[in-house]
Structure formats: structure tokens, C-alpha cells
Design a protein around this motif. Structure first.
Motif, short mmCIF file in Angstrom:
data_model
loop_
_atom_site.label_atom_id
_atom_site.label_comp_id
_atom_site.label_asym_id
_atom_site.label_seq_id
_atom_site.Cartn_x
_atom_site.Cartn_y
_atom_site.Cartn_z
N GLY A 141 94.89 -17.62 15.95
CA GLY A 141 93.91 -18.67 15.64
C GLY A 141 94.45 -19.68 14.65
N LEU A 142 95.14 -19.21 13.62
CA LEU A 142 95.74 -20.13 12.65
C LEU A 142 96.77 -21.02 13.32
N TRP A 143 97.58 -20.45 14.19
CA TRP A 143 98.60 -21.23 14.89
C TRP A 143 97.94 -22.30 15.77
N LEU A 144 96.88 -21.90 16.50
CA LEU A 144 96.17 -22.86 17.35
C LEU A 144 95.50 -23.95 16.53
N ASP A 145 94.90 -23.59 15.39
CA ASP A 145 94.24 -24.58 14.53
C ASP A 145 95.25 -25.59 13.98
N ARG A 146 96.45 -25.13 13.65
CA ARG A 146 97.47 -26.04 13.12
C ARG A 146 98.04 -26.96 14.21
N ASN A 147 98.31 -26.38 15.36
CA ASN A 147 98.97 -27.14 16.43
C ASN A 147 98.01 -27.92 17.33
N TYR A 148 96.80 -27.47 17.45
CA TYR A 148 95.81 -28.14 18.29
C TYR A 148 94.50 -28.29 17.53
N PRO A 149 94.46 -29.13 16.52
CA PRO A 149 93.24 -29.27 15.71
C PRO A 149 92.09 -29.82 16.58
N GLY A 150 90.92 -29.39 16.28
CA GLY A 150 89.74 -29.84 17.02
C GLY A 150 88.50 -29.48 16.25
N GLY A 151 87.38 -29.60 16.91
CA GLY A 151 86.11 -29.33 16.26
C GLY A 151 85.79 -27.85 16.12
N ARG A 152 86.55 -27.02 16.82
CA ARG A 152 86.28 -25.58 16.78
C ARG A 152 87.30 -24.86 15.92
N SER A 153 86.87 -23.77 15.35
CA SER A 153 87.78 -22.94 14.55
C SER A 153 88.29 -21.80 15.44
N TRP A 154 89.52 -21.95 15.90
CA TRP A 154 90.14 -20.91 16.70
C TRP A 154 90.36 -19.65 15.88
#
Length: 108
Positions: free
Chosen positions: A59-72
Motif C-alpha cells: 500500500g505504501l508503494w502504491l500510494d507513493r507511485n500512484y497517488p490518488g484519492g484513496r489510501s492504498w
């Protein structure tokens, strides 16, 4: 009746035999039960914590690389925790089945 024939034991004799075998087996396992319990706690703990931590890191990796309105991070933490709890339940149920089967074998 010959000596090779095995008549069925009366119920009381069979019950005493079963209980005596259980008691002897319990004495043999008395020292190992503590280690077995600690090992099971370790298996259950790791089976919950590993998927949870993997979910957080993904989830941290996805949040850093693909930021968006959701918290992965939050979503995958919950998914990892759910998977880990299911995994722990599986191990406990498996051990419970093994214990019950052993007891049923003794009762026969």
C-alpha cells in the motif's frame, strides 16, 4: 475358542484400556506440550503479521507511485489483516481436527 481369536472386550475393560493409553501418551508429551503451544502461538502470530505487513508495504508503494484519492495503505492493511486472520483460523482448525481424530482413534 482358540488363543488366536480376539473376542470383543467388554465396555468397561475397553474404556479402562483407552484411558490408560491416553494417560501414558499424555505423560510422554507433557514436556513437549509447552513447546508445542509456544510454536503454535508463533505460527498463528506470524500467519497474521506477515500478510498484514506485506499489505502495508504494498500500500505504501502504491500510494507513493500512484497517488490518488484513496489510501492504498489502509485498504491493503485491512486486506492483509483479513487474509492473516483467515490463515490463523485455518491452522487452528487443522490442529483441532488432528486432535479430535487422535481422540476418536483412541475411542475405537
Amino acid at each position: 475358542m482358540t488363543s488366536h481369536e480376539n473376542p470383543q472386550k467388554p465396555d468397561l475393560e475397553r474404556e479402562v484400556d483407552v484411558r490408560a493409553r491416553r494417560k501414558l501418551r499424555a505423560k510422554k508429551r507433557a514436556g513437549s506440550e509447552v513447546w508445542f503451544g509456544l510454536g503454535m502461538m508463533g505460527i498463528i502470530g506470524w500467519s497474521v503479521s506477515i500478510p498484514t505487513l506485506l499489505g502495508v508495504f504494498m500500500g505504501l508503494w502504491l500510494d507513493r507511485n500512484y497517488p490518488g484519492g484513496r489510501s492504498w495503505t489502509l485498504a491493503l492493511l485491512v486486506a492483509g489483516l483479513a487474509l492473516g486472520c483467515w490463515n490463523a483460523w485455518y491452522w487452528v482448525a487443522k490442529e483441532d481436527r488432528a486432535i479430535r481424530e487422535e481422540q476418536e482413534d483412541d475411542d475405537i
